[in-house]
Design a protein around this motif. Structure first.
Motif, PDB file in Angstrom:
ATOM      1  N   VAL A 177      67.623  35.232   6.428  1.00  0.00           N
ATOM      2  CA  VAL A 177      66.834  35.030   5.223  1.00  0.00           C
ATOM      3  C   VAL A 177      66.163  36.356   4.856  1.00  0.00           C
ATOM      4  O   VAL A 177      65.550  37.007   5.709  1.00  0.00           O
ATOM      5  N   GLY A 178      66.318  36.742   3.604  1.00  0.00           N
ATOM      6  CA  GLY A 178      65.668  37.933   3.086  1.00  0.00           C
ATOM      7  C   GLY A 178      65.197  37.667   1.673  1.00  0.00           C
ATOM      8  O   GLY A 178      65.231  36.529   1.192  1.00  0.00           O
ATOM      9  N   TRP A 179      64.764  38.727   0.986  1.00  0.00           N
ATOM     10  CA  TRP A 179      64.275  38.553  -0.377  1.00  0.00           C
ATOM     11  C   TRP A 179      64.526  39.832  -1.169  1.00  0.00           C
ATOM     12  O   TRP A 179      64.623  40.932  -0.621  1.00  0.00           O
ATOM     13  N   MET A 180      64.643  39.650  -2.453  1.00  0.00           N
ATOM     14  CA  MET A 180      64.828  40.760  -3.371  1.00  0.00           C
ATOM     15  C   MET A 180      63.840  40.603  -4.517  1.00  0.00           C
ATOM     16  O   MET A 180      63.636  39.501  -5.031  1.00  0.00           O
ATOM     17  N   VAL A 181      63.231  41.727  -4.914  1.00  0.00           N
ATOM     18  CA  VAL A 181      62.409  41.780  -6.112  1.00  0.00           C
ATOM     19  C   VAL A 181      63.067  42.802  -7.032  1.00  0.00           C
ATOM     20  O   VAL A 181      62.849  43.999  -6.880  1.00  0.00           O
ATOM     21  N   PRO A 182      63.906  42.357  -7.951  1.00  0.00           N
ATOM     22  CA  PRO A 182      64.620  43.313  -8.802  1.00  0.00           C
ATOM     23  C   PRO A 182      63.711  43.866  -9.894  1.00  0.00           C
ATOM     24  O   PRO A 182      62.655  43.284 -10.200  1.00  0.00           O
ATOM     25  N   PRO A 183      64.091  44.980 -10.510  1.00  0.00           N
ATOM     26  CA  PRO A 183      63.350  45.448 -11.685  1.00  0.00           C
ATOM     27  C   PRO A 183      63.361  44.367 -12.761  1.00  0.00           C
ATOM     28  O   PRO A 183      64.345  43.620 -12.889  1.00  0.00           O
ATOM     29  N   PRO A 184      62.290  44.233 -13.525  1.00  0.00           N
ATOM     30  CA  PRO A 184      62.229  43.171 -14.542  1.00  0.00           C
ATOM     31  C   PRO A 184      63.422  43.170 -15.486  1.00  0.00           C
ATOM     32  O   PRO A 184      63.873  42.097 -15.915  1.00  0.00           O
TER      33      PRO A 184
END
Length: 442
Positions: free
Chosen positions: A301-308
């Motif tokens: 399990v991981g996470w990504m916060v992409p550019p808007p």
């Protein structure tokens, strides 16, 4: 209660507490001490051996931390039910043509066996919950995204809305999902660098451009630069503030992006963790994180916060593919975060790593120099190539696998060792270091 057939030698350079913990560990492995056997109290054992009680307490604490024994308040100390030897067996590297080796790799974390109860509680909570009847939110479970957004703000200085968080199966999965939405062009990856990221880029049909592991990074012609600024993989450098600002300026000037793999960021033990690069410019940085180094690589399990500007395209794509971790794995991580288990594991592991890093330095410093600051779950040392070959061979002869820096290089020609110390016991690390020292002495 078992009488312990141990003998301590004050003429040996090894501390008495280490001698005792090693001998008890060997008795468990040999079967002389069986699961459930009660050990003498620290007071009784100290009197029997003629040593201070602090010696026996130190040994028992070490065995407890490694999972070889368990302590029951008011009842005593007992040999554990086999978890530690089984964990050691899982750390072996299986190859059909070579004996099993204990790997001193970069990616295996230390998870204190005393925290196992929290893991079991998390899975009980998962088993009691009712799974969704249909497909869940394509971003991931909303409560978990809330928890991760809160954690990113608290530990990484990154303020995000939970709807901006996309759950993944790890950093390489996040990179794989991100690549089709980046502009056309090659991806820059530091050399030496993260091999899985290089493979992921190539499988996506993109060219890889080698970037320097330190210093300014040029962006002309690149769609993005993949970096590990908190703890450069595998050299350990921390990207200075001037280079961070220059990289972000270059990305803006060339209409490119930066992919930040926040690798090993939580395990600084000399200073506070350095804020995420994405906290300086959300518009150009895609942030990737994972639970692999705190909970364990097997959770996926991981996470990504992409550019808007890339978020809506990624969400729309995931609504068709449902490309996310399994619901039980997400719920388990949510339970671990809610009860503070992850914070506990990180704090404990940080103390273990802070103790082990100087031991690696003591052995390797006479022969080379550190590539970066002491941080995280591994230590990288620049050494002459002949010394590296001797150390690797000596470690292998003793049953250990340690990686040369060359394994992580493409066009770069660096020479040294990358010594991971998260996924081994103290005794295993000491044996591996002793073997490397023999090799380095020639």
């Amino acid at each position: 209660m078992k009488t312990l057939p141990v003998r301590l030698d004050r003429d040996q350079p090894e501390p008495l507490g280490v001698q005792l913990s090693t001998q008890v560990r060997d008795l468990v492995v040999a079967g002389t001490l069986a699961p459930g056997d009660r050990l003498p109290s620290t007071r009784a054992l100290a009197a029997d051996l003629g040593v201070a009680r602090s010696v026996t307490e130190q040994a028992y604490d070490q065995l407890l931390a490694e999972g070889w024994v368990t302590a029951q308040r008011g009842a005593g100390t007992f040999v554990a039910s086999g978890g530690a030897p089984q964990a050691a067996a899982r750390r072996r590297v299986h190859r059909p043509t070579t004996p099993d080796l204990i790997s001193l790799d970069l990616g295996s974390p230390w998870v204190d066996p005393r925290h196992a109860a929290g893991w079991r509680r998390a899975w009980r909570e998962v088993s009691a919950a009712t799974p969704p009847l249909g497909y869940p939110d394509s971003r991931g479970i909303v409560e978990l995204r809330d928890a991760i957004a809160e954690r990113l703000g608290r530990t990484r200085g990154l303020t995000v809305d939970p709807d901006e968080v996309l759950l993944t199966s790890g950093t390489t999965d996040g990179l794989r999902q991100l690549l089709p939405h980046l502009p056309p062009g090659p991806i820059g990856v530091q050399d030496p660098g993260y091999r899985a990221a290089v493979e992921c880029v190539r499988v996506a049909g993109r060219d890889v451009v080698d970037l320097p592991p330190t210093g300014p990074i040029a962006m002309p012609g690149l769609a993005a630069a993949y970096v590990t600024p908190a703890h450069q993989h595998p050299l350990g450098y921390v990207m200075p503030a001037t280079d961070r600002l220059a990289l972000l300026a270059a990305a803006r000037d060339h209409d490119a992006f930066v992919v930040e793999d926040d690798y090993d960021s939580e395990f600084r033990y000399d200073v506070a963790p350095i804020p995420a690069l994405a906290s300086l410019d959300r518009t150009r940085v895609a942030y990737l994180g994972t639970a692999s180094k705190s909970v364990g690589p097997g959770l996926r399990v991981g996470w990504m916060v992409p550019p808007p500007g890339l978020l809506s395209a990624l969400v729309e794509h995931r609504e068709h593919t449902y490309d996310m971790p399994s619901w039980p794995a997400q719920r388990a991580l949510l339970a671990l975060l809610r009860e503070g288990w992850v914070d506990k594991v990180v704090r404990t592991a940080r103390r273990v790593y802070a103790d082990r890093a100087p031991r690696v330095a003591e052995v390797l410093a006479p022969y080379g120099e550190p590539a970066g600051p002491a941080a995280g779950m591994y230590s990288t040392w620049l050494l002459p190539a002949p010394a590296v070959r001797r150390a690797v061979a000596a470690a292998r002869d003793a049953g250990f696998e340690v990686a040369p820096i060359a394994n992580y290089c493409r066009s770069n020609r660096m020479s040294g060792l990358v010594v991971g110390f998260g996924g081994v016991t103290d005794a295993e690390l000491d044996r591996a270091l002793a073997a490397m020292a023999r090799g380095l002495k020639g």
